[in-house]
Design a protein around this motif. Structure first.
Motif, PDB file in Angstrom:
ATOM      1  N   GLN A   9       9.262  -3.117  -7.160  1.00  0.00           N
ATOM      2  CA  GLN A   9      10.273  -1.880  -6.393  1.00  0.00           C
ATOM      3  C   GLN A   9       9.402  -2.814  -5.133  1.00  0.00           C
ATOM      4  O   GLN A   9       9.683  -2.882  -3.858  1.00  0.00           O
ATOM      5  CB  GLN A   9       9.596  -0.502  -6.139  1.00  0.00           C
ATOM      6  CG  GLN A   9      10.292  -0.294  -7.566  1.00  0.00           C
ATOM      7  CD  GLN A   9      10.212   1.182  -7.074  1.00  0.00           C
ATOM      8  OE1 GLN A   9      10.010   1.656  -6.723  1.00  0.00           O
ATOM      9  NE2 GLN A   9      11.199   1.406  -8.773  1.00  0.00           N
ATOM     10  N   MET A  10       8.244  -3.496  -4.845  1.00  0.00           N
ATOM     11  CA  MET A  10       7.391  -3.676  -4.263  1.00  0.00           C
ATOM     12  C   MET A  10       7.687  -5.210  -3.467  1.00  0.00           C
ATOM     13  O   MET A  10       7.840  -5.384  -2.655  1.00  0.00           O
ATOM     14  CB  MET A  10       5.675  -4.180  -4.583  1.00  0.00           C
ATOM     15  CG  MET A  10       5.189  -4.108  -3.515  1.00  0.00           C
ATOM     16  SD  MET A  10       2.608  -4.718  -4.261  1.00  0.00           S
ATOM     17  CE  MET A  10       2.959  -2.933  -5.137  1.00  0.00           C
ATOM     18  N   PHE A  53      -3.283  -9.920  -0.792  1.00  0.00           N
ATOM     19  CA  PHE A  53      -1.651 -10.278   0.255  1.00  0.00           C
ATOM     20  C   PHE A  53      -1.340  -9.632   0.630  1.00  0.00           C
ATOM     21  O   PHE A  53       0.088 -10.018   2.139  1.00  0.00           O
ATOM     22  CB  PHE A  53      -0.704 -11.380  -0.858  1.00  0.00           C
ATOM     23  CG  PHE A  53       0.451 -11.825  -0.495  1.00  0.00           C
ATOM     24  CD1 PHE A  53       0.832 -12.865   0.404  1.00  0.00           C
ATOM     25  CD2 PHE A  53       1.611 -10.880  -0.767  1.00  0.00           C
ATOM     26  CE1 PHE A  53       1.981 -13.434   1.294  1.00  0.00           C
ATOM     27  CE2 PHE A  53       2.233 -11.143   0.387  1.00  0.00           C
ATOM     28  CZ  PHE A  53       2.607 -12.200   1.150  1.00  0.00           C
ATOM     29  N   VAL A  54      -0.121  -8.463  -0.042  1.00  0.00           N
ATOM     30  CA  VAL A  54       0.110  -7.235   0.667  1.00  0.00           C
ATOM     31  C   VAL A  54      -1.032  -6.584   2.205  1.00  0.00           C
ATOM     32  O   VAL A  54       0.050  -6.427   2.636  1.00  0.00           O
ATOM     33  CB  VAL A  54       0.101  -6.140  -0.376  1.00  0.00           C
ATOM     34  CG1 VAL A  54       0.564  -4.463   0.475  1.00  0.00           C
ATOM     35  CG2 VAL A  54       0.707  -6.364  -1.404  1.00  0.00           C
ATOM     36  N   MET A  61       3.618  -8.671   9.357  1.00  0.00           N
ATOM     37  CA  MET A  61       4.717  -8.036   9.830  1.00  0.00           C
ATOM     38  C   MET A  61       5.024  -6.604  10.610  1.00  0.00           C
ATOM     39  O   MET A  61       6.241  -6.373  11.143  1.00  0.00           O
ATOM     40  CB  MET A  61       5.725  -7.932   8.015  1.00  0.00           C
ATOM     41  CG  MET A  61       5.825  -9.107   7.932  1.00  0.00           C
ATOM     42  SD  MET A  61       7.481  -9.173   6.506  1.00  0.00           S
ATOM     43  CE  MET A  61       6.254  -8.051   4.556  1.00  0.00           C
ATOM     44  N   GLY A  62       3.472  -5.930  10.906  1.00  0.00           N
ATOM     45  CA  GLY A  62       3.909  -5.054  12.059  1.00  0.00           C
ATOM     46  C   GLY A  62       4.081  -3.721  11.167  1.00  0.00           C
ATOM     47  O   GLY A  62       4.851  -3.330  12.012  1.00  0.00           O
ATOM     48  N   LEU A  68       4.580  -0.910   2.052  1.00  0.00           N
ATOM     49  CA  LEU A  68       4.823  -2.468   1.074  1.00  0.00           C
ATOM     50  C   LEU A  68       4.511  -2.118  -0.127  1.00  0.00           C
ATOM     51  O   LEU A  68       5.033  -1.796  -0.790  1.00  0.00           O
ATOM     52  CB  LEU A  68       4.135  -3.238   1.102  1.00  0.00           C
ATOM     53  CG  LEU A  68       4.706  -4.157   2.475  1.00  0.00           C
ATOM     54  CD1 LEU A  68       3.517  -6.062   2.491  1.00  0.00           C
ATOM     55  CD2 LEU A  68       6.205  -5.298   2.876  1.00  0.00           C
ATOM     56  N   PHE A  69       3.145  -0.644   0.213  1.00  0.00           N
ATOM     57  CA  PHE A  69       3.075  -0.446  -1.635  1.00  0.00           C
ATOM     58  C   PHE A  69       4.184   0.860  -2.255  1.00  0.00           C
ATOM     59  O   PHE A  69       4.163   0.222  -2.974  1.00  0.00           O
ATOM     60  CB  PHE A  69       1.767   0.002  -1.639  1.00  0.00           C
ATOM     61  CG  PHE A  69       0.180  -0.712  -1.313  1.00  0.00           C
ATOM     62  CD1 PHE A  69       0.415  -1.562  -2.426  1.00  0.00           C
ATOM     63  CD2 PHE A  69      -0.528  -0.430  -0.292  1.00  0.00           C
ATOM     64  CE1 PHE A  69      -0.669  -3.017  -2.299  1.00  0.00           C
ATOM     65  CE2 PHE A  69      -2.050  -1.242   0.239  1.00  0.00           C
ATOM     66  CZ  PHE A  69      -1.961  -2.350  -0.854  1.00  0.00           C
ATOM     67  N   ALA A  70       4.190   0.876  -1.308  1.00  0.00           N
ATOM     68  CA  ALA A  70       4.653   2.684  -1.607  1.00  0.00           C
ATOM     69  C   ALA A  70       5.941   3.174  -1.186  1.00  0.00           C
ATOM     70  O   ALA A  70       7.016   4.018  -1.543  1.00  0.00           O
ATOM     71  CB  ALA A  70       4.047   4.138  -1.756  1.00  0.00           C
ATOM     72  N   GLY A  71       6.237   2.491   0.110  1.00  0.00           N
ATOM     73  CA  GLY A  71       8.074   3.100   0.573  1.00  0.00           C
ATOM     74  C   GLY A  71       7.613   3.529   1.533  1.00  0.00           C
ATOM     75  O   GLY A  71       8.293   4.529   2.224  1.00  0.00           O
TER      76      GLY A  71
END
Length: 185
Positions: A9-10, A53-54, A61-62, A68-71
Motif C-alpha cells: 500500500q505504501m 526514505f519515506v 514531493m511536498g 505516504l505511511f498511511a494515506g
C-alpha cells in the motif's frame, strides 16, 4: 494488516504521488539519494521502504510523511497528543517497529519516534542514510550503533546525536529487544 500488505500500500501511494507531482523515477531517486533501481523496487512493493526514505520523499514531493505511511493528511495545528502506548505504529522490516509521535501535526519540524528493535541473528547491518541529523536516546535494553563504520554500544539512558548523512544502523544486543526514542531533525 500484514507487513507485506503495508509495504504494497505504501508503494502504491509512493508511485501515485510521484506521478501526481510529475516527477520521473530518476529525478525523485536523485533528490532522495537512492538509485533509480532502488526506487523502482520501493514503488513495486518488492522491497521494504526505509523510514528515512519515506520522510525524505515526502519532503521532496511536498507532503507530510503520514500521507505516504498511511494515506492520511495531518490536521492538527496547535498540538498533537499521543498517550502512552498509543499512536500509529509502523512496522518496517521484521525487526523494527516505529511508533510515530508527531504524524498528526501539520508541518512538523522534526519526526520523533519510539523505535523497538528486535534482536537479529544476522551479522550484516543494513546501513541507512538520510538528510539532516538524528538524536537517539535508549529507553530499554542495549544497542550496537554503527555510524560510518564506527561501532558504539549504547545502554539504557545513553544518547547520541549524529549526522544522518553518514551511513548508520542499529542492532539490539544481548538477545533482548531494545527501545529508543529517535528524533529526525
Amino acid at each position: 494488516m500484514a507487513l507485506n500488505e503495508q509495504i504494497k500500500q505504501m508503494a502504491m501511494r509512493l508511485k501515485s504521488l510521484r506521478e501526481d507531482v510529475d516527477m520521473s523515477v530518476a529525478e525523485l531517486a536523485d533528490r532522495c539519494g537512492v538509485s533509480a533501481d532502488e526506487l523502482t523496487r520501493y514503488e513495486s512493493g518488492e522491497s521494504d521502504i526505509p523510514m528515512n526514505f519515506v520522510c525524505n520523499a515526502a519532503i521532496v514531493m511536498g507532503v507530510e510523511p503520514l500521507e505516504l505511511f498511511a494515506g492520511d493528511t495531518p490536521t492538527m495545528n496547535n498540538y498533537w497528543l499521543v498517550r502512552k502506548g498509543k499512536g500509529p505504529v509502523i512496522s518496517r522490516q521484521k525487526a523494527y517497529k516505529y511508533q510515530a509521535l508527531a504524524m498528526g501535526f501539520k508541518h512538523a519540524k522534526a519526526s520523533p519516534f519510539i523505535v523497538t528493535v528486535d534482536p537479529k541473528d544476522e551479522e550484516h547491518l543494513h546501513l541507512n542514510t538520510h538528510n539532516d541529523q538524528e538524536f537517539n536516546l535508549v529507553l530499554k535494553g542495549s544497542l550496537l550503533m554503527n555510524i560510518a563504520g564506527k561501532e558504539i554500544t549504547l545502554n539504557e539512558g545513553d544518547s547520541i546525536y549524529f549526522d544522518a548523512n553518514q551511513p548508520h544502523a542499529v542492532r539490539a544486543l544481548n538477545g533482548e529487544p531494545a527501545r529508543f526514542f529517535a528524533i529526525i531533525i
